[in-house]
Design a protein around this motif. Structure first.
Motif, PDB file in Angstrom:
ATOM      1  N   ALA A 135       0.837  -1.201   0.000  1.00 27.69           N
ATOM      2  CA  ALA A 135       0.000   0.000   0.000  1.00 27.69           C
ATOM      3  C   ALA A 135       0.872   1.252   0.000  1.00 27.69           C
ATOM      4  O   ALA A 135       0.583   2.227  -0.691  1.00 27.69           O
ATOM      5  CB  ALA A 135      -0.929  -0.005   1.205  1.00 27.69           C
ATOM      6  N   LEU A 136       1.960   1.227   0.771  1.00 32.09           N
ATOM      7  CA  LEU A 136       2.882   2.362   0.807  1.00 32.09           C
ATOM      8  C   LEU A 136       3.549   2.552  -0.551  1.00 32.09           C
ATOM      9  O   LEU A 136       3.668   3.672  -1.047  1.00 32.09           O
ATOM     10  CB  LEU A 136       3.940   2.143   1.905  1.00 32.09           C
ATOM     11  CG  LEU A 136       4.942   3.257   2.099  1.00 32.09           C
ATOM     12  CD1 LEU A 136       4.228   4.526   2.523  1.00 32.09           C
ATOM     13  CD2 LEU A 136       5.969   2.853   3.143  1.00 32.09           C
ATOM     14  N   ARG A 137       3.972   1.453  -1.168  1.00 24.97           N
ATOM     15  CA  ARG A 137       4.606   1.521  -2.483  1.00 24.97           C
ATOM     16  C   ARG A 137       3.615   2.033  -3.531  1.00 24.97           C
ATOM     17  O   ARG A 137       3.959   2.870  -4.371  1.00 24.97           O
ATOM     18  CB  ARG A 137       5.140   0.149  -2.873  1.00 24.97           C
ATOM     19  CG  ARG A 137       5.935   0.169  -4.163  1.00 24.97           C
ATOM     20  CD  ARG A 137       6.551  -1.176  -4.508  1.00 24.97           C
ATOM     21  NE  ARG A 137       5.515  -2.196  -4.503  1.00 24.97           N
ATOM     22  CZ  ARG A 137       5.695  -3.447  -4.055  1.00 24.97           C
ATOM     23  NH1 ARG A 137       6.847  -3.826  -3.597  1.00 24.97           N
ATOM     24  NH2 ARG A 137       4.708  -4.318  -4.091  1.00 24.97           N
ATOM     25  N   ASP A 138       2.368   1.571  -3.476  1.00 23.71           N
ATOM     26  CA  ASP A 138       1.352   2.042  -4.419  1.00 23.71           C
ATOM     27  C   ASP A 138       1.058   3.524  -4.226  1.00 23.71           C
ATOM     28  O   ASP A 138       0.884   4.261  -5.192  1.00 23.71           O
ATOM     29  CB  ASP A 138       0.066   1.231  -4.263  1.00 23.71           C
ATOM     30  CG  ASP A 138       0.220  -0.205  -4.766  1.00 23.71           C
ATOM     31  OD1 ASP A 138       1.192  -0.463  -5.509  1.00 23.71           O
ATOM     32  OD2 ASP A 138      -0.627  -1.036  -4.400  1.00 23.71           O
ATOM     33  N   ALA A 139       1.021   3.982  -2.965  1.00 24.42           N
ATOM     34  CA  ALA A 139       0.791   5.399  -2.701  1.00 24.42           C
ATOM     35  C   ALA A 139       1.935   6.241  -3.245  1.00 24.42           C
ATOM     36  O   ALA A 139       1.724   7.314  -3.813  1.00 24.42           O
ATOM     37  CB  ALA A 139       0.617   5.638  -1.201  1.00 24.42           C
ATOM     38  N   TRP A 140       3.163   5.777  -3.078  1.00 23.17           N
ATOM     39  CA  TRP A 140       4.323   6.516  -3.587  1.00 23.17           C
ATOM     40  C   TRP A 140       4.278   6.591  -5.102  1.00 23.17           C
ATOM     41  O   TRP A 140       4.493   7.640  -5.687  1.00 23.17           O
ATOM     42  CB  TRP A 140       5.622   5.858  -3.136  1.00 23.17           C
ATOM     43  CG  TRP A 140       6.824   6.602  -3.599  1.00 23.17           C
ATOM     44  CD1 TRP A 140       7.358   7.712  -3.034  1.00 23.17           C
ATOM     45  CD2 TRP A 140       7.631   6.307  -4.739  1.00 23.17           C
ATOM     46  NE1 TRP A 140       8.452   8.136  -3.740  1.00 23.17           N
ATOM     47  CE2 TRP A 140       8.644   7.284  -4.803  1.00 23.17           C
ATOM     48  CE3 TRP A 140       7.599   5.311  -5.718  1.00 23.17           C
ATOM     49  CZ2 TRP A 140       9.605   7.297  -5.791  1.00 23.17           C
ATOM     50  CZ3 TRP A 140       8.564   5.330  -6.696  1.00 23.17           C
ATOM     51  CH2 TRP A 140       9.547   6.315  -6.730  1.00 23.17           C
ATOM     52  N   GLY A 197       1.620   6.350  -6.960  1.00 26.37           N
ATOM     53  CA  GLY A 197       0.493   7.204  -7.331  1.00 26.37           C
ATOM     54  C   GLY A 197       0.853   8.675  -7.260  1.00 26.37           C
ATOM     55  O   GLY A 197       0.529   9.445  -8.152  1.00 26.37           O
ATOM     56  N   SER A 198       1.552   9.072  -6.211  1.00 29.69           N
ATOM     57  CA  SER A 198       1.921  10.488  -6.101  1.00 29.69           C
ATOM     58  C   SER A 198       2.964  10.853  -7.148  1.00 29.69           C
ATOM     59  O   SER A 198       2.956  11.965  -7.669  1.00 29.69           O
ATOM     60  CB  SER A 198       2.449  10.803  -4.695  1.00 29.69           C
ATOM     61  OG  SER A 198       3.667  10.132  -4.459  1.00 29.69           O
ATOM     62  N   ARG A 199       3.829   9.930  -7.474  1.00 26.78           N
ATOM     63  CA  ARG A 199       4.828  10.180  -8.519  1.00 26.78           C
ATOM     64  C   ARG A 199       4.154  10.349  -9.879  1.00 26.78           C
ATOM     65  O   ARG A 199       4.502  11.241 -10.654  1.00 26.78           O
ATOM     66  CB  ARG A 199       5.823   9.025  -8.545  1.00 26.78           C
ATOM     67  CG  ARG A 199       6.971   9.231  -9.466  1.00 26.78           C
ATOM     68  CD  ARG A 199       7.979   8.133  -9.280  1.00 26.78           C
ATOM     69  NE  ARG A 199       8.841   8.059 -10.438  1.00 26.78           N
ATOM     70  CZ  ARG A 199       9.603   7.044 -10.716  1.00 26.78           C
ATOM     71  NH1 ARG A 199       9.616   5.996  -9.912  1.00 26.78           N
ATOM     72  NH2 ARG A 199      10.351   7.039 -11.782  1.00 26.78           N
ATOM     73  N   VAL A 200       3.170   9.534 -10.135  1.00 29.96           N
ATOM     74  CA  VAL A 200       2.424   9.635 -11.391  1.00 29.96           C
ATOM     75  C   VAL A 200       1.665  10.965 -11.438  1.00 29.96           C
ATOM     76  O   VAL A 200       1.674  11.656 -12.455  1.00 29.96           O
ATOM     77  CB  VAL A 200       1.461   8.435 -11.551  1.00 29.96           C
ATOM     78  CG1 VAL A 200       0.479   8.665 -12.678  1.00 29.96           C
ATOM     79  CG2 VAL A 200       2.244   7.156 -11.764  1.00 29.96           C
ATOM     80  N   ARG A 201       1.038  11.340 -10.315  1.00 29.93           N
ATOM     81  CA  ARG A 201       0.315  12.613 -10.267  1.00 29.93           C
ATOM     82  C   ARG A 201       1.250  13.793 -10.510  1.00 29.93           C
ATOM     83  O   ARG A 201       0.901  14.730 -11.219  1.00 29.93           O
ATOM     84  CB  ARG A 201      -0.409  12.778  -8.931  1.00 29.93           C
ATOM     85  CG  ARG A 201      -1.718  12.003  -8.868  1.00 29.93           C
ATOM     86  CD  ARG A 201      -2.556  12.439  -7.680  1.00 29.93           C
ATOM     87  NE  ARG A 201      -1.896  12.226  -6.405  1.00 29.93           N
ATOM     88  CZ  ARG A 201      -1.926  11.104  -5.705  1.00 29.93           C
ATOM     89  NH1 ARG A 201      -2.593  10.071  -6.163  1.00 29.93           N
ATOM     90  NH2 ARG A 201      -1.313  11.002  -4.548  1.00 29.93           N
TER      91      ARG A 201
END
Length: 136
Positions: free
Chosen positions: A3-8, A10-14
């Protein structure tokens, strides 16, 4: 951990997408500046596009563009009502007429090409005609 990796990610993509919108907005502002200097190139449409790009990337640049003394009222009228000023409509119609005349006189197109271009310009003119007229 995932979940932490996916959040990171996601923010990088944003951030990457925001950067893309910012660069596209700056490019549109550059084209708008060129359009302000060259008589046959439009200005306002590129600034409308830039404002849309900045709305997705930089509220500060969007506010600066919308508060510009020369272009701000036109951009706000478009955003609020989809409206165009009387002068802008006239210049758009005139530009289409001149563009069509230059096309016919210099390209020596076939009759079919003349008809296709006339239909496209007619559709553009109809769209402009259906826009509300802004009192700027």
């Amino acid at each position: 951990m995932t979940a932490l990796r996916d959040a990171w990610r996601g923010s990088r993509v944003r951030r990457t997408i925001r950067l893309g919108w910012l660069l596209l907005g700056l490019f549109c502002v550059g084209l708008g500046i060129v359009g302000a200097l060259l008589p046959l190139m439009p200005t306002t449409i590129f600034l409308i596009l830039a404002a849309g790009c900045f709305a997705r990337s930089s509220p500060r640049l969007e506010a600066r563009l919308l508060s510009h003394p020369r272009f701000g009222p036109t951009l706000r009228a478009w955003r609020r009502d989809g409206a165009m000023g009387r002068r802008a409509k006239g210049m758009a119609y005139g530009g289409m007429v001149i563009g069509y005349a230059v096309f016919v006189l210099t390209a020596h197109p076939t009759a079919m090409a003349c008809i296709i271009v006339a239909v496209v310009f007619g559709g553009c003119a109809l769209y402009i005609w259906t826009r509300p007229t802004a009192m700027l």
